[in-house]
Design a protein around this motif. Structure first.
Motif, short mmCIF file in Angstrom:
data_model
loop_
_atom_site.label_atom_id
_atom_site.label_comp_id
_atom_site.label_asym_id
_atom_site.label_seq_id
_atom_site.Cartn_x
_atom_site.Cartn_y
_atom_site.Cartn_z
N LYS A 69 -55.77 -6.78 0.11
CA LYS A 69 -54.52 -6.42 -0.56
C LYS A 69 -53.63 -5.53 0.32
O LYS A 69 -52.46 -5.35 0.01
N GLU A 70 -54.20 -4.99 1.40
CA GLU A 70 -53.42 -4.11 2.27
C GLU A 70 -52.40 -4.91 3.08
O GLU A 70 -52.66 -6.02 3.50
N LYS A 71 -51.25 -4.28 3.29
CA LYS A 71 -50.25 -4.89 4.17
C LYS A 71 -50.77 -4.79 5.59
O LYS A 71 -51.37 -3.77 5.98
N LEU A 72 -50.55 -5.83 6.36
CA LEU A 72 -51.07 -5.87 7.73
C LEU A 72 -50.56 -4.68 8.55
O LEU A 72 -51.32 -4.08 9.31
N GLU A 73 -49.31 -4.31 8.35
CA GLU A 73 -48.75 -3.21 9.14
C GLU A 73 -49.36 -1.86 8.75
O GLU A 73 -49.27 -0.90 9.51
N ASP A 74 -50.00 -1.78 7.60
CA ASP A 74 -50.65 -0.54 7.18
C ASP A 74 -52.10 -0.43 7.66
O ASP A 74 -52.72 0.62 7.50
N CYS A 75 -52.60 -1.48 8.22
CA CYS A 75 -53.99 -1.49 8.68
C CYS A 75 -54.12 -0.70 9.98
O CYS A 75 -53.21 -0.66 10.80
N ALA A 76 -55.27 -0.08 10.16
CA ALA A 76 -55.53 0.67 11.38
C ALA A 76 -55.72 -0.28 12.55
O ALA A 76 -56.19 -1.40 12.38
N ILE A 77 -55.36 0.17 13.71
CA ILE A 77 -55.57 -0.60 14.93
C ILE A 77 -57.05 -0.49 15.31
O ILE A 77 -57.63 0.59 15.28
N TYR A 78 -57.64 -1.62 15.68
CA TYR A 78 -59.05 -1.63 16.09
C TYR A 78 -59.24 -0.82 17.36
O TYR A 78 -58.53 -1.00 18.34
#
Length: 84
Positions: A69-78
């Motif tokens: 459900k998270e927006k991709l831009e809100d995801c942490a960078i690996y």
């Protein structure tokens, strides 16, 4: 799901294995005494086993659903050096 008798399965085992592997279909093998089983490909078995394992981890399913459900831009960078 395809169903065949144990007699037919025994007589055509190699062809049945090829069918299950190539078609990604499962086959129920039935017997007269009511002892039935299902033949599945190794790939499908591994997928089922992995799913069962992940579902055995408390709150894993909820975590996966929430992450979806998270927006991709809100995801942490690996970060491969990050400790978990």
């Amino acid at each position: 799901m395809t169903a065949i008798t144990e007699t037919r399965a025994t007589a055509n085992l190699k062809q049945l294995m090829t069918f299950v592997t190539e078609s990604n279909d499962n086959v129920m093998i039935t017997s007269n005494d009511g002892i039935n089983c299902v033949l599945i490909s190794e790939e499908n078995w591994r997928a089922i086993s992995e799913t069962a394992y992940l579902n055995s981890i408390p709150k894993m399913a909820e975590s996966i659903i929430d992450a979806g459900k998270e927006k991709l831009e809100d995801c942490a960078i690996y970060n491969p050096s990050e400790e978990w």
